[in-house]
Motif scaffolding. Structure first.
Motif, short mmCIF file in Angstrom:
data_model
loop_
_atom_site.label_atom_id
_atom_site.label_comp_id
_atom_site.label_asym_id
_atom_site.label_seq_id
_atom_site.Cartn_x
_atom_site.Cartn_y
_atom_site.Cartn_z
N ARG A 145 -30.22 -55.61 -5.94
CA ARG A 145 -31.11 -54.45 -6.11
C ARG A 145 -31.12 -53.55 -4.88
O ARG A 145 -31.90 -52.61 -4.81
CB ARG A 145 -32.53 -54.93 -6.44
CG ARG A 145 -32.68 -55.44 -7.85
CD ARG A 145 -34.12 -55.58 -8.26
NE ARG A 145 -34.27 -55.88 -9.66
CZ ARG A 145 -35.45 -56.09 -10.26
NH1 ARG A 145 -36.57 -56.02 -9.54
NH2 ARG A 145 -35.51 -56.36 -11.54
N ALA B 87 -37.73 -55.79 1.29
CA ALA B 87 -38.47 -55.59 0.05
C ALA B 87 -39.95 -55.89 0.29
O ALA B 87 -40.29 -56.82 1.01
CB ALA B 87 -37.93 -56.50 -1.05
N ILE C 180 -42.88 -56.51 -4.70
CA ILE C 180 -41.57 -56.59 -5.34
C ILE C 180 -41.08 -58.02 -5.38
O ILE C 180 -40.60 -58.51 -6.41
CB ILE C 180 -40.56 -55.70 -4.58
CG1 ILE C 180 -40.92 -54.23 -4.74
CG2 ILE C 180 -39.13 -55.97 -5.07
CD1 ILE C 180 -40.08 -53.29 -3.92
N ASP D 167 -43.13 -59.94 -7.97
CA ASP D 167 -42.76 -59.57 -9.34
C ASP D 167 -41.44 -60.21 -9.75
O ASP D 167 -41.30 -60.69 -10.88
CB ASP D 167 -42.65 -58.04 -9.46
CG ASP D 167 -44.01 -57.36 -9.48
OD1 ASP D 167 -45.02 -58.05 -9.68
OD2 ASP D 167 -44.05 -56.12 -9.28
#
Length: 206
Positions: free
Chosen positions: A103, A120, A124, A127
């Motif tokens: 990502r 991050a 994030i 999740d």
């Protein structure tokens, strides 16, 4: 070596103070004497002991909280066992690392495999961890081997495609084959993820 005392104040933001204070106590319980109390939405931590032990304790606290690590890289350290306890389940850190990298985030692992460092944000990371757990619970019983699970869950998080659809496509690609015990990955899982994503990009969908 003389004994020292340090006092730290931590504001409770994402977690209830009581829950966070308990997690901090668990993390530093073997590193000298300490006292933890809660005042006006702050956790007050008093550490007593050798300077080296206090530094170790503070490092563990920062890792737990996701405080940016030293070195100017802008990376925050997250203790995965804290997430496991918070979410009520465990998973392989290798899946989380692979998803974050794909990502576009920077991810590093230290000597302690229970800590990852990444740019991050905490939300994030949480999740993604929740999604990993959700997909792991949906793996069919005839799927065998840890690497097969890593492959399917990683692709599930990255693509949003259901596990069954991923299994069907992976069989079509020759990544997963059926043996006497069930469905098993026939390629190295990270390389398989890379190839699958390339095929998906070329076909613009499954």
């Amino acid at each position: 070596m003389p004994l020292s005392k340090k006092v730290y104040r931590i504001k409770c933001v994402d977690e209830p103070c009581e829950k966070l204070a308990e997690a901090i106590g668990d993390r530093i319980s073997l590193l000298g004497e300490y006292n933890i109390r809660i005042e006006n939405n702050y956790i007050i931590i008093e550490l007593y002991g050798y300077e080296s032990d206090i530094k170790k304790a503070w490092f563990k606290i920062k890792s737990l909280l996701g405080v940016p690590a030293k070195g100017g890289k802008g990376l925050a350290g997250y203790r995965l066992d804290y997430f496991f306890r918070e979410l009520g389940a465990t998973f392989s850190p290798r899946i989380l690392v692979e998803v974050l990298k794909r990502r576009g985030f920077v991810v590093e692992t230290g000597e302690d495999a229970s800590i990852i460092y990444t740019n991050a944000g905490r939300e994030i990371v949480v999740d993604i961890a929740r999604r990993i757990i959700e997909l792991s619970n949906n793996i069919p019983k005839d799927v065998k081997g840890s690497s097969t699970r890593y492959y399917l869950v990683t692709l599930g998080v990255l693509t949003g495609v259901s596990i069954q659809e991923l299994v069907d496509k992976a069989v079509e690609l020759g990544h997963i084959r059926r043996d006497r015990e069930g469905l098993r990955l026939a390629v190295e899982w990270v390389r398989g993820v890379e190839e699958f994503l390339k095929r998906l990009k070329l076909s613009n969908g499954i």
